[in-house]
Design an enzyme around this catalytic site. Structure first.
Site, PDB file in Angstrom:
ATOM      1  N   HIS A 163     -11.501  -2.368  38.424  1.00 12.33           N
ATOM      2  CA  HIS A 163     -10.258  -1.915  37.600  1.00 12.33           C
ATOM      3  C   HIS A 163      -9.479  -0.966  38.303  1.00 12.33           C
ATOM      4  O   HIS A 163      -9.825  -0.328  39.339  1.00 12.33           O
ATOM      5  CB  HIS A 163     -10.808  -0.934  36.404  1.00 12.33           C
ATOM      6  N   CYS A 250     -14.849   5.283  31.686  1.00 11.94           N
ATOM      7  CA  CYS A 250     -14.996   4.073  31.193  1.00 11.94           C
ATOM      8  C   CYS A 250     -15.700   4.438  29.535  1.00 11.94           C
ATOM      9  O   CYS A 250     -15.608   3.578  28.555  1.00 11.94           O
ATOM     10  CB  CYS A 250     -15.912   3.319  31.532  1.00 11.94           C
TER      11      CYS A 250
HETATM   12  C1  CIR Z   1     -17.761  -4.732  32.931  1.00 13.47           C
HETATM   13  O1  CIR Z   1     -17.905  -5.323  33.974  1.00 13.47           O
HETATM   14  O2  CIR Z   1     -17.012  -4.892  32.068  1.00 13.47           O
HETATM   15  C2  CIR Z   1     -18.573  -3.476  32.848  1.00 13.47           C
HETATM   16  N1  CIR Z   1     -20.060  -3.802  33.425  1.00 13.47           N
HETATM   17  C3  CIR Z   1     -17.972  -2.267  33.436  1.00 13.47           C
HETATM   18  C4  CIR Z   1     -16.816  -1.831  32.656  1.00 13.47           C
HETATM   19  C5  CIR Z   1     -16.352  -0.345  33.065  1.00 13.47           C
HETATM   20  N2  CIR Z   1     -15.304   0.125  32.586  1.00 13.47           N
HETATM   21  C6  CIR Z   1     -14.270   0.671  33.014  1.00 13.47           C
HETATM   22  O3  CIR Z   1     -14.151   0.864  34.193  1.00 13.47           O
HETATM   23  N3  CIR Z   1     -13.415   1.005  32.061  1.00 13.47           N
END
Ligand code: CIR
Length: 270
Positions: A163, A250
């Site tokens: 991201h 996150c």
């Molecule tokens: C994903 O790949 O969607 C999750 N394993 C990690 C999401 C992390 N979220 C973020 O960076 N906002």
């Protein structure tokens, strides 16, 4: 009447080991330790003056702890996302129910996709990662919504990480904590860059609350650099969720809330 800073969080569900992974290899995650660390994370938010709301776990949705991806909360409205990973779309409704007590909604709709982790706010500017999760239609819908509220959205290519906010987060004033190699940083050049230590690329995701910069415990050199520049810092051990490709921002959605009968202007905490 006083404003409150609220964080929406969610307990870690039983299926975390089946999380989405894009840039990382799968490693075994210690679920009990992850839950302890998550409790400590919530404690750190409370210590920084935040009122923490905790949603029950979603045991069938492996990534549901990463609530940041499901919404972007402006002063005036919350924008419910349509996450780029199909496995994550069912996460949104329960977060929406929690936000409903604080904000009205707009929604990103098909064929748009956007993850909250791709949305970096600096004042009235939103920078949006063009990533494997956020597509052109999602960006266009998001830009049109924030424009209604006097904000501007600018797209940024994300090439080396999941991201946009894996590579850059906003510190105080005009400072960005950044690992520029992972993104096209040209649209951000008007800000001051605090580059992460070269051995700690994941340090670029820091969580700023009430003037305190929370950095991952895996980033001691970057923390020392921030301290030397005068930032107040704390560390949070997030080692288990880091294996699931999650950084410190996150696991929460942080915004200012007021009691319904309160009036006057409102400002976002970060
Ligand atoms: C994903 O790949 O969607 C999750 N394993 C990690 C999401 C992390 N979220 C973020 O960076 N906002």
């Amino acid at each position: 009447m006083a404003e409150r800073i609220v964080a929406i969080t969610r307990e870690i569900g039983a299926a975390l080991a089946n999380c989405e992974l894009t840039f990382l290899e799968r490693e075994s995650i210690d679920l009990a330790r992850a839950r302890e660390q998550h409790a400590a994370y919530r404690g750190a938010l409370e210590a920084a003056g935040v009122e923490v709301e905790v949603l029950p776990p979603e045991d069938d949705l492996p990534d549901a702890v990463f609530v940041e991806d499901t919404a972007v909360v402006l002063d005036e409205i919350a924008i419910l996302t349509r996450p780029g990973a199909a496995s994550r779309r069912a996460e949104v409704s329960t977060v929406a129910a929690a936000i409903a007590r604080h904000r009205r909604f707009a929604k990103i709709v098909e064929p748009g996709t956007i993850d909250g982790g791709d949305v970096l706010r600096v004042g009235r500017d939103f920078f949006v990662g063009r990533s494997s999760r956020t597509n052109a239609e999602g960006f266009a819908q998001f830009a049109a919504i924030v424009q209604e509220f006097g904000c501007r959205a600018t797209a940024i290519d994300v090439t080396g990480c999941l991201h946009l906010k894996s590579a850059v987060t906003a510190l105080l004033d005009d400072n960005l904590l950044i690992h520029p190699a992972w993104i096209d940083a040209s649209a951000l050049r008007r800000f001051r860059f605090v580059e992460v230590d070269s051995e700690e690329p994941f340090a670029a995701n820091a969580l700023v609350v009430n003037g305190i910069v929370h950095v991952s415990a895996r980033s001691p050199r970057t923390r020392a650099k921030l301290e030397s520049l005068g930032f107040a810092t704390r560390t949070i051990d997030n080692s288990e969720l880091e294996k699931a490709e999650g950084g410190l921002t996150c696991s929460s959605l942080i915004f200012t809330s007021r009691d319904p009968d309160d009036s006057g202007s409102r400002t976002e905490p970060r």
